[in-house]
Motif scaffolding. Structure first.
Motif, mmCIF file in Angstrom:
data_model
loop_
_atom_site.group_PDB
_atom_site.id
_atom_site.type_symbol
_atom_site.label_atom_id
_atom_site.label_comp_id
_atom_site.label_asym_id
_atom_site.label_seq_id
_atom_site.Cartn_x
_atom_site.Cartn_y
_atom_site.Cartn_z
ATOM 1 N N GLU A 14 0.829 -1.213 0.000
ATOM 2 C CA GLU A 14 0.000 0.000 0.000
ATOM 3 C C GLU A 14 0.858 1.255 0.000
ATOM 4 O OE1 GLU A 14 -2.592 -0.914 3.360
ATOM 5 O OE2 GLU A 14 -4.231 -1.236 1.919
ATOM 6 N N ALA A 15 1.945 1.230 0.769
ATOM 7 C CA ALA A 15 2.820 2.413 0.831
ATOM 8 C C ALA A 15 3.431 2.695 -0.546
ATOM 9 C CB ALA A 15 3.922 2.192 1.863
ATOM 10 N N ARG A 41 1.199 4.335 -3.103
ATOM 11 C CA ARG A 41 0.985 5.781 -2.986
ATOM 12 C C ARG A 41 2.012 6.573 -3.790
ATOM 13 N NH1 ARG A 41 -0.976 4.164 2.202
ATOM 14 N NH2 ARG A 41 1.043 4.219 3.221
ATOM 15 N N ALA A 64 0.600 7.236 -7.363
ATOM 16 C CA ALA A 64 -0.803 6.802 -7.417
ATOM 17 C C ALA A 64 -1.587 7.592 -8.462
ATOM 18 C CB ALA A 64 -1.449 6.982 -6.047
ATOM 19 N N ASN A 124 8.955 9.308 -8.061
ATOM 20 C CA ASN A 124 8.234 8.266 -7.323
ATOM 21 C C ASN A 124 9.011 6.956 -7.298
ATOM 22 O OD1 ASN A 124 5.760 9.610 -6.540
ATOM 23 N ND2 ASN A 124 5.357 9.767 -8.737
ATOM 24 N N ARG A 153 -0.710 -1.784 -9.194
ATOM 25 C CA ARG A 153 0.001 -1.672 -7.916
ATOM 26 C C ARG A 153 0.827 -2.907 -7.571
ATOM 27 N NH1 ARG A 153 -4.341 -1.564 -4.034
ATOM 28 N NH2 ARG A 153 -5.482 -2.606 -5.694
#
Ligand SMILES: [Zn+2]
Length: 412
Positions: free
Chosen positions: A15-16, A19, A22, A36, A91
């Motif tokens: 999840e981190a 981001r 995203a 990123n 992701r």
């Protein structure tokens, strides 16, 4: 086995990382070595340093995070994948394999297990090839199948070279040690989402990968003549688009097989000058052809150039082969270790053949190499909707951790 990965910690990291880059539709846009992507490197490096892991970086921008073994004379056992994505990517593609390897190192560290070999998590640079063309650059250069100079000279749309981007990456990690390109590995493992529908439809959680399709790519340029669309009769034109369409139709017919097993795609197409009132003077497009059998790859691929020349009625055609990669077969110690770990997991599993290419494709000639797949929802990948289940992510990482330990015992 004496190691248990932490599924919650791993999911938190998924999840981190999601981001970083995203997108509004729930995917990621994380192009190779953009802010990123470097953010992913930074976050993992920070955690690694707190654990006393070492950071090593090479001239093509691959990052290795290393947990030492008891015998420094042994080559490392390496696992990982890539952290970059397609512009509208998901992701899990790539980053799952990086985080599964990283979690394995952490879990083995938490369990205070002393391994003989150093264990390393690798982030291969520029796998997707969406910022710097072609893809699989970091792994290809490391394995010695792609030249470093070519990789560093490649420029993105803003004119920034890969070499400049690598210098920027290096500046973020002044304390990283230098890893010589081609430094041998004891073994290489890569975990990845399947990017296809087979595991999900069969109800399997893990796939032990048996091989990978070969791939040939051709860049075709059709050169005609720009003319006024209002004044030039169609019979007098050298319309590059008209000939490009004829070539594409001929190629589609050539590559159609009754079993629908041959993968033939034209996903790249450009028209010049791309203006309403100008007869197209030039078209370039890319043919991407993948198959499992060497003979078919040769026979069909070798027909692209003559067929293109034949199908063009009015224009000049040039065909450049830009990729020619043979199919890959996985066998030997890594394949067996992954299979043993998967069998002992109690999870439903199968052998599976990879339609997609991955970083580890260049390594079977260099060291024992293998791959593990987990399902992704509806087989969707290279898409913001790409999704995977936390339990499957955890099961994949657990199998990687166990495979690393099996290999550490078995390999010299
Ligand atoms: Zn990938």
């Amino acid at each position: 086995m004496p190691v248990t990965i932490d599924g919650q910690r791993l999911w938190g990291r998924i999840e981190a990382m999601a981001r970083l880059g995203a997108t509004p539709k729930g995917g990621v846009c994380r192009l190779a070595l953009d802010d990123n992507d470097i953010g992913v490197h930074r976050q993992l490096a920070d955690i690694a340093k707190r654990r006393g892991f070492r950071l090593l970086m090479d001239d093509v921008g691959n990052l290795f995070i290393r947990r030492e073994g008891s015998d420094p004379s042994l080559p490392p056992i390496v696992s990982g994948s890539h952290s970059d994505s397609q512009p509208t990517g998901g992701r899990f593609d790539g980053i799952f394999g990086v985080l599964a390897a990283f979690e394995s190192l952490e879990a083995i560290d938490d369990a205070d297990i002393v391994t003989h070999h150093a264990l390393e998590c690798v982030i291969w640079n520029n796998e997707e090839g969406s910022r710097f063309v072609p893809g699989c650059m970091g792994s290809g250069v490391y394995a010695g199948v792609k030249p470093l100079d070519m990789a560093k000279a490649t420029r993105d749309r803003d004119g920034i070279s890969m070499g400049e981007a690598i210098t920027q990456l290096w500046s973020c990690f002044p304390d990283a040690e230098r890893r010589e390109l081609g430094t041998p590995f004891a073994a290489l493992l890569e975990a990845h989402i399947e990017q296809g529908p087979l595991l999900e439809s069969g109800g399997e959680v893990l796939g032990v990968v048996t091989g990978m399709q070969g791939m040939r790519r051709f860049l075709i340029e059709v050169i005609g003549k720009e003319d006024h669309s209002g004044t030039t009769p169609r019979g007098l034109r050298q319309d590059a688009l008209v000939d490009a369409i004829a070539i594409i139709n001929a190629l589609h017919a050539l590559f159609w097989d009754g079993d629908d097993a041959i993968r033939f795609t034209i996903g790249h197409f450009e028209l010049f000058p791309n203006a309403w009132s100008v007869v197209p003077g030039r078209v370039t497009f890319g043919v991407d052809f993948r198959y499992s059998d060497v003979e078919t790859l040769k026979n069909l691929g070798d027909r692209v150039a003559p067929l293109a020349a034949e199908a063009a009625a009015h224009c000049r055609v040039s065909v450049n082969e830009v990729v020619n990669e043979p199919p890959v077969l996985f066998e030997g110690p890594v394949f067996e270790a992954i299979e043993a770990a998967v069998r002992s997991s109690g999870q439903p599993w199968r052998h599976i053949y990879s339609g997609a290419g991955h970083d580890c494709r260049f390594f079977p000639q260099r060291c024992p190499t293998g791959m593990l797949f987990i399902p992704c929802e509806k087989g969707i990948s290279h898409n913001e909707a790409e999704n995977a289940e936390p339990e499957h992510v955890a099961a994949g990482a657990q199998a990687i951790a166990e495979s690393l330990l099996i290999l550490d015992k078995q390999l010299p």
